[in-house]
Write a protein that holds these residues in place. Structure first.
Motif, PDB file in Angstrom:
ATOM      1  N   GLY A   2      -1.533 -44.144  16.179  1.00 11.53           N
ATOM      2  CA  GLY A   2      -1.692 -43.115  17.190  1.00 11.53           C
ATOM      3  C   GLY A   2      -1.003 -41.838  16.783  1.00 11.53           C
ATOM      4  O   GLY A   2      -0.746 -41.580  15.614  1.00 11.53           O
ATOM      5  N   GLU A   3      -0.680 -41.017  17.796  1.00  8.50           N
ATOM      6  CA  GLU A   3      -0.082 -39.719  17.530  1.00  8.50           C
ATOM      7  C   GLU A   3       1.416 -39.682  17.801  1.00  8.50           C
ATOM      8  O   GLU A   3       2.022 -38.624  17.806  1.00  8.50           O
ATOM      9  N   GLN A   4       2.012 -40.831  18.062  1.00  8.10           N
ATOM     10  CA  GLN A   4       3.448 -40.855  18.285  1.00  8.10           C
ATOM     11  C   GLN A   4       4.186 -40.581  16.984  1.00  8.10           C
ATOM     12  O   GLN A   4       3.919 -41.202  15.956  1.00  8.10           O
ATOM     13  N   ARG A   5       5.124 -39.658  17.029  1.00  6.66           N
ATOM     14  CA  ARG A   5       5.891 -39.307  15.840  1.00  6.66           C
ATOM     15  C   ARG A   5       7.054 -40.276  15.643  1.00  6.66           C
ATOM     16  O   ARG A   5       7.623 -40.788  16.601  1.00  6.66           O
ATOM     17  N   ALA A   6       7.404 -40.491  14.395  1.00  2.00           N
ATOM     18  CA  ALA A   6       8.575 -41.301  14.086  1.00  2.00           C
ATOM     19  C   ALA A   6       9.838 -40.624  14.610  1.00  2.00           C
ATOM     20  O   ALA A   6       9.942 -39.392  14.615  1.00  2.00           O
ATOM     21  N   LYS A   7      10.782 -41.420  15.041  1.00  2.23           N
ATOM     22  CA  LYS A   7      12.113 -40.918  15.341  1.00  2.23           C
ATOM     23  C   LYS A   7      12.883 -40.845  14.028  1.00  2.23           C
ATOM     24  O   LYS A   7      12.999 -41.848  13.310  1.00  2.23           O
ATOM     25  N   VAL A   8      13.409 -39.679  13.716  1.00  2.00           N
ATOM     26  CA  VAL A   8      14.087 -39.466  12.431  1.00  2.00           C
ATOM     27  C   VAL A   8      15.593 -39.455  12.652  1.00  2.00           C
ATOM     28  O   VAL A   8      16.113 -38.668  13.453  1.00  2.00           O
ATOM     29  N   ILE A   9      16.280 -40.355  11.951  1.00  2.00           N
ATOM     30  CA  ILE A   9      17.726 -40.548  12.148  1.00  2.00           C
ATOM     31  C   ILE A   9      18.438 -40.362  10.810  1.00  2.00           C
ATOM     32  O   ILE A   9      18.150 -41.048   9.832  1.00  2.00           O
ATOM     33  N   ILE A 134      17.494 -41.731   7.179  1.00  2.00           N
ATOM     34  CA  ILE A 134      17.860 -40.944   6.002  1.00  2.00           C
ATOM     35  C   ILE A 134      19.316 -41.165   5.639  1.00  2.00           C
ATOM     36  O   ILE A 134      20.219 -40.960   6.464  1.00  2.00           O
ATOM     37  N   ASP A 135      19.555 -41.577   4.393  1.00  2.00           N
ATOM     38  CA  ASP A 135      20.907 -41.665   3.854  1.00  2.00           C
ATOM     39  C   ASP A 135      21.244 -40.338   3.180  1.00  2.00           C
ATOM     40  O   ASP A 135      20.365 -39.664   2.647  1.00  2.00           O
ATOM     41  N   THR A 136      22.515 -39.969   3.189  1.00  2.00           N
ATOM     42  CA  THR A 136      22.919 -38.643   2.722  1.00  2.00           C
ATOM     43  C   THR A 136      24.096 -38.705   1.757  1.00  2.00           C
ATOM     44  O   THR A 136      24.846 -39.686   1.738  1.00  2.00           O
ATOM     45  N   PRO A 137      24.296 -37.640   0.976  1.00  2.00           N
ATOM     46  CA  PRO A 137      25.422 -37.596   0.035  1.00  2.00           C
ATOM     47  C   PRO A 137      26.723 -37.246   0.743  1.00  2.00           C
ATOM     48  O   PRO A 137      26.704 -36.771   1.889  1.00  2.00           O
ATOM     49  N   PRO A 138      27.856 -37.432   0.061  1.00  2.00           N
ATOM     50  CA  PRO A 138      29.158 -37.142   0.679  1.00  2.00           C
ATOM     51  C   PRO A 138      29.560 -35.674   0.540  1.00  2.00           C
ATOM     52  O   PRO A 138      30.686 -35.357   0.154  1.00  2.00           O
ATOM     53  N   SER A 139      28.639 -34.758   0.840  1.00  2.00           N
ATOM     54  CA  SER A 139      28.948 -33.331   0.764  1.00  2.00           C
ATOM     55  C   SER A 139      27.962 -32.563   1.631  1.00  2.00           C
ATOM     56  O   SER A 139      26.836 -33.001   1.842  1.00  2.00           O
ATOM     57  N   LEU A 140      28.390 -31.399   2.099  1.00  2.00           N
ATOM     58  CA  LEU A 140      27.516 -30.547   2.901  1.00  2.00           C
ATOM     59  C   LEU A 140      26.672 -29.679   1.967  1.00  2.00           C
ATOM     60  O   LEU A 140      26.807 -28.454   1.920  1.00  2.00           O
ATOM     61  N   SER A 141      25.814 -30.352   1.232  1.00  2.00           N
ATOM     62  CA  SER A 141      24.982 -29.709   0.220  1.00  2.00           C
ATOM     63  C   SER A 141      23.548 -29.636   0.715  1.00  2.00           C
ATOM     64  O   SER A 141      23.233 -30.052   1.833  1.00  2.00           O
ATOM     65  N   GLU A 142      22.645 -29.110  -0.126  1.00  2.00           N
ATOM     66  CA  GLU A 142      21.244 -28.986   0.273  1.00  2.00           C
ATOM     67  C   GLU A 142      20.610 -30.306   0.700  1.00  2.00           C
ATOM     68  O   GLU A 142      19.866 -30.338   1.696  1.00  2.00           O
ATOM     69  N   ASP A 152      15.775 -35.957  14.267  1.00  2.00           N
ATOM     70  CA  ASP A 152      15.894 -35.919  15.720  1.00  2.00           C
ATOM     71  C   ASP A 152      17.319 -36.273  16.142  1.00  2.00           C
ATOM     72  O   ASP A 152      17.835 -35.737  17.119  1.00  2.00           O
ATOM     73  N   TYR A 153      17.915 -37.198  15.387  1.00  2.00           N
ATOM     74  CA  TYR A 153      19.244 -37.700  15.720  1.00  2.00           C
ATOM     75  C   TYR A 153      20.103 -37.819  14.465  1.00  2.00           C
ATOM     76  O   TYR A 153      19.594 -38.056  13.373  1.00  2.00           O
ATOM     77  N   VAL A 154      21.415 -37.679  14.677  1.00  2.00           N
ATOM     78  CA  VAL A 154      22.387 -37.875  13.606  1.00  2.00           C
ATOM     79  C   VAL A 154      23.413 -38.901  14.063  1.00  2.00           C
ATOM     80  O   VAL A 154      23.936 -38.814  15.179  1.00  2.00           O
ATOM     81  N   ILE A 155      23.655 -39.883  13.213  1.00  2.00           N
ATOM     82  CA  ILE A 155      24.766 -40.818  13.428  1.00  2.00           C
ATOM     83  C   ILE A 155      25.889 -40.404  12.488  1.00  2.00           C
ATOM     84  O   ILE A 155      25.701 -40.324  11.271  1.00  2.00           O
TER      85      ILE A 155
END
Length: 249
Positions: A2-9, A134-142, A152-155
């Motif tokens: 359908g047209e429901q978008r994924a929740k991005v975390i 989404i997994d991220t690096p240990p820095s406030l980089s690009e 949509d959300y950040v843990i």
């Protein structure tokens, strides 16, 4: 679907060793076990999430990673299917060049807002999944900023230590800035306290400080520091007899 978008975390903090890759992997794994269709995106050049979920050496994914997806404009051709419900967009060491390539590469000139590159390459599959983790690096980089702006959300992960405690407000400030300038729907889902060792006075003290400072954001669940949890990266998630013990709180 359908047209429901994924929740991005996005799972993040600009500090290493707080359990981001393990938490991202466990979250994606358990959502997929509940028959949600999950895409896990590795935005850390170390490739730990890739290793954990695919059980493949990251060299297996050479030139088949999220970096090439940025160049092509879509993740569609770079998705590794672990099973019917769990898919992965892998990374490798070359993702460390993303910042330079965003501003100098001919292949990435199409990305006009350099903070929204990841959001753009996820858009073609956003309706194919229930969740994107989404997994991220240990820095406030690009890579980190792109992940936040696509979400949509950040843990926020907060190890019970001074350095993690001081990193949390700077990370929240970055999230607030992304919300104000780029992504008005972005929300902090919560702060997850990790690597907690209640036997140590300093660990207990910082755990309590985090709760006092952000009482409305802290999850009730606390990830304890114990051997079985530490062995998850080595034993994996799929045939790990210690998994229940590792995650029991």
């Amino acid at each position: 679907m359908g047209e429901q978008r994924a929740k991005v975390i996005t799972v993040g903090l600009q500090k290493g060793g707080v359990g981001k890759s393990t938490t991202s992997g466990v979250l994606a794994y358990f959502l997929s076990r509940e028959k949600y269709k999950v895409l896990a995106v590795d935005m850390d050049s170390q490739g730990n999430l890739t290793d954990l979920l695919t059980q493949q050496d990251i060299e297996y994914f050479e030139e088949k990673t999220v970096l090439e997806a940025f160049e092509d404009g879509s993740v569609e051709d770079y998705i590794y299917r672990v099973n019917d419900y769990l898919h992965v967009v892998p990374s490798d060491d070359y993702l460390a060049t993303l910042a330079k390539r965003l501003y100098t590469s001919d292949e990435m000139k199409y990305i006009t807002d350099k903070n929204l590159g990841l959001a753009g390459i996820l858009e073609p599959v956003i309706h194919d999944y229930d969740f994107i983790v989404i997994d991220t690096p240990p820095s406030l980089s690009e890579p980190m900023v792109n992940a936040i702006c696509a979400s949509d959300y950040v843990i926020i992960l907060a190890e019970s230590s001074k350095w993690a405690f001081t990193a949390v407000p700077r990370f929240i400030e970055t999230v607030d800035m992304a919300k104000e300038r780029v992504n008005p729907d972005l929300e902090v889902l919560g702060i997850l306290k990790t690597m907690n060792d209640s036997r140590r006075a300093d660990s207990k003290a910082f755990s309590e400080l985090i709760k006092e400072e952000w009482p409305d954001l802290c999850f009730d669940v606390i990830i304890k520091r114990k051997p079985a949890t530490g062995r998850i990266p080595m034993e994996g998630l799929f045939d790990n007899k210690e998994l229940s013990s590792a995650l029991e709180q």
